[in-house]
Design an enzyme around this catalytic site. Structure first.
Site, PDB file in Angstrom:
ATOM      1  N   TYR A  15       0.851  -1.197   0.000  1.00 53.57           N
ATOM      2  CA  TYR A  15       0.000   0.000   0.000  1.00 53.57           C
ATOM      3  C   TYR A  15       0.881   1.239   0.000  1.00 53.57           C
ATOM      4  O   TYR A  15       1.802   1.355   0.820  1.00 53.57           O
ATOM      5  CB  TYR A  15      -0.919   0.013   1.220  1.00 53.57           C
ATOM      6  CG  TYR A  15      -1.881   1.180   1.223  1.00 53.57           C
ATOM      7  CD1 TYR A  15      -2.881   1.286   0.255  1.00 53.57           C
ATOM      8  CD2 TYR A  15      -1.782   2.194   2.175  1.00 53.57           C
ATOM      9  CE1 TYR A  15      -3.764   2.365   0.236  1.00 53.57           C
ATOM     10  CE2 TYR A  15      -2.665   3.275   2.173  1.00 53.57           C
ATOM     11  CZ  TYR A  15      -3.650   3.355   1.202  1.00 53.57           C
ATOM     12  OH  TYR A  15      -4.516   4.428   1.199  1.00 53.57           O
ATOM     13  N   LYS A  40       3.067   9.604   8.642  1.00 57.02           N
ATOM     14  CA  LYS A  40       2.692   9.092   9.960  1.00 57.02           C
ATOM     15  C   LYS A  40       3.542   9.635  11.113  1.00 57.02           C
ATOM     16  O   LYS A  40       3.302  10.753  11.536  1.00 57.02           O
ATOM     17  CB  LYS A  40       2.630   7.565   9.909  1.00 57.02           C
ATOM     18  CG  LYS A  40       1.524   7.143   8.914  1.00 57.02           C
ATOM     19  CD  LYS A  40       1.103   5.724   8.872  1.00 57.02           C
ATOM     20  CE  LYS A  40      -0.118   5.612   7.944  1.00 57.02           C
ATOM     21  NZ  LYS A  40      -0.079   4.583   6.944  1.00 57.02           N
ATOM     22  N   ASP A  48       9.073   2.839   0.725  1.00 57.50           N
ATOM     23  CA  ASP A  48       7.946   3.508   1.362  1.00 57.50           C
ATOM     24  C   ASP A  48       8.024   3.191   2.855  1.00 57.50           C
ATOM     25  O   ASP A  48       7.624   2.130   3.305  1.00 57.50           O
ATOM     26  CB  ASP A  48       6.626   3.027   0.754  1.00 57.50           C
ATOM     27  CG  ASP A  48       5.421   3.731   1.383  1.00 57.50           C
ATOM     28  OD1 ASP A  48       5.574   4.316   2.475  1.00 57.50           O
ATOM     29  OD2 ASP A  48       4.336   3.678   0.787  1.00 57.50           O
TER      30      ASP A  48
END
Ligand SMILES: *Cc1c(COP(=O)(O)O)cnc(C)c1O
Length: 415
Positions: free
Chosen positions: A144, A267, A239
């Site tokens: 993702y 995040k 990522d």
């Protein structure tokens, strides 16, 4: 207006938002039952609007590495808000956070702040395409990277939970420029690079897959990706939106000793506020406007309040903190294993898989008994332990998850 009950707020939300939520996994479709409405968080705990207290392993899906409402973060945010802004101009806050990031993740010589992990991944891919003059990118099945069109091909996270392989509204031509390989399978990457020789701009990977549940990289997998991309002249993008500053002080790239060309962050670096960043080798990032020809901009990028929250968070994350959190995560893992569960863990990321063995790729992850996970989820919730509401999301421990909370969690899991 008085605080209503969970049910009342849920009903109002249902009339306003698609599925009653502003991000799909929150709707609890993957576990059945109804979404909570949260009103307060403190350290490792979260309270819903009916006053129920939970030990929170959702951790806002990753950002809350030091728990809810850490005093240092609250104070930094208050000070930043009171200073006014944003100004549509550079502030010291973004310089300080960037220097902190670079000092812990030396592969990032330069970076650009954005407002979400989605934006960061999308922009990193744009840079890779500009740098190579090539169109295709390789991602991994179940990986993702946010919801940019080109990344909604065989994506993990909410996209798995909802069983939508790609997404409606993504054009065939965009999807065709994203090639898919199998996580932990270097031959699948080599095959794509071979078939599309000289055409692949980048390989983008979660160095620890965390959106199909936690799936660690097999020994040699990340090193192999480095070698394959070097040989093919493609850009290697890690990522690290989840793993950055979580699995080690310098992220997965430090933990596994593999240096990517570009890194995508989000995040944790926003301390719980909306953020993203992409960075890497100077000659790549200097392709970005106004230094270079790759356009990318953001009205609120580098927002001083967000930067202050991120800086305050990273300053709490000293090396001894990682040792402590790792020890507690290990205790949780061992306890769950003793209760007969299949557990995968990297640092403070953990998943209980309802399958004989923890999976090594997305195909295996999909074999999990999601109904059994749903039952487990609700049993834990009734016992005051809030897990991420999907088999395919990681549990996020924070520095505020103390031994007592771990014990309570284990007691609930084996009851
Ligand atoms: C959460 C996540 C993203 C997207 O970040 P948003 O801020 O939700 O857009 C990208 N990559 C990974 C690995 C993520 O876990």
């Amino acid at each position: 207006m008085s605080i209503g009950t969970v049910a009342a707020w849920r009903e109002r939300a249902a009339r306003l938002f698609p599925g009653g939520v502003n991000s799909p996994v929150r709707a609890y479709r993957a576990v059945g039952g109804e979404q909570p409405i949260m009103v307060r968080g403190q350290a490792a705990f979260a309270w819903d609007a009916d006053g129920n207290r939970y030990i929170d392993y959702v951790g806002a899906f990753g950002p809350l590495m030091i728990g809810h409402a850490h005093p240092a973060v609250v104070e930094a945010i208050r000070t930043a808000v009171e200073a006014g802004g944003p100004f549509g101009a550079t502030t010291p806050a973004e310089v300080r956070l960037a220097e902190l990031i670079r000092s812990r993740m030396p592969s990032i010589e330069r970076l650009r702040f954005v407002n979400s992990g989605t934006e960061a991944a999308m922009s990193a891919l744009r840079v890779a395409r500009a740098a190579t003059g090539r169109d295709l990118v390789i991602k991994f099945e179940g990986g993702y990277h946010g919801h940019a069109d080109s990344m909604l091909v065989d994506a993990g996270s909410g996209a798995v939970t909802l069983s939508i392989p790609g997404s409606a509204g993504v054009t065939k031509s965009v999807a065709a420029e994203t090639l898919v390989a199998t996580y932990n399978d270097l031959s699948s990457v080599a095959a794509q690079l071979d078939t599309h020789r000289g055409m692949v701009a980048a390989v983008i990977v979660e160095p620890v897959a965390a959106n199909m549940g936690v799936v660690p990289p097999a020994p040699g997998f990340l090193t192999g990706l480095r070698q394959l991309t070097d040989r093919a002249g493609a850009v290697l993008i890690f990522d690290e939106v989840i793993t950055g500053f979580r699995v080690a002080p310098g992220g997965a790239q430090e933990l596994y000793g593999v240096t990517p060309d570009l890194t995508v962050l989000g995040k944790i670096i926003g301390g719980g506020l909306p953020v993203g960043a992409y960075g890497g080798r100077a000659e790549l990032i200097d392709l970005v406007a106004p230094a270079g020809p790759v356009y990318q901009a953001g009205t609120l990028s580098g927002h001083p309040v967000v930067m202050a929250a991120g800086e305050a968070t990273l300053l709490q994350l000293t090396p001894d903190v990682y040792t402590a959190i790792e020890a507690r995560a290990d205790r949780l893992q061992e306890g769950l294993r003793r209760a007969g569960m299949s557990v995968a863990r990297v640092g403070s990321l953990l998943t209980v898989f309802f399958r004989d063995m923890a999976p090594v790729n997305f195909r295996e992850a999909k074999e999990c008994d999601t109904l059994a996970f749903g039952k487990f989820f609700h049993r834990m919730r009734a016992a005051g332990v809030l897990l991420p509401p999907s088999q395919f999301e990681a549990w996020f421990l924070s520095t505020a998850h103390y031994d007592a909370g771990i014990d309570a969690t284990l007691a609930a899991a084996s009851s």
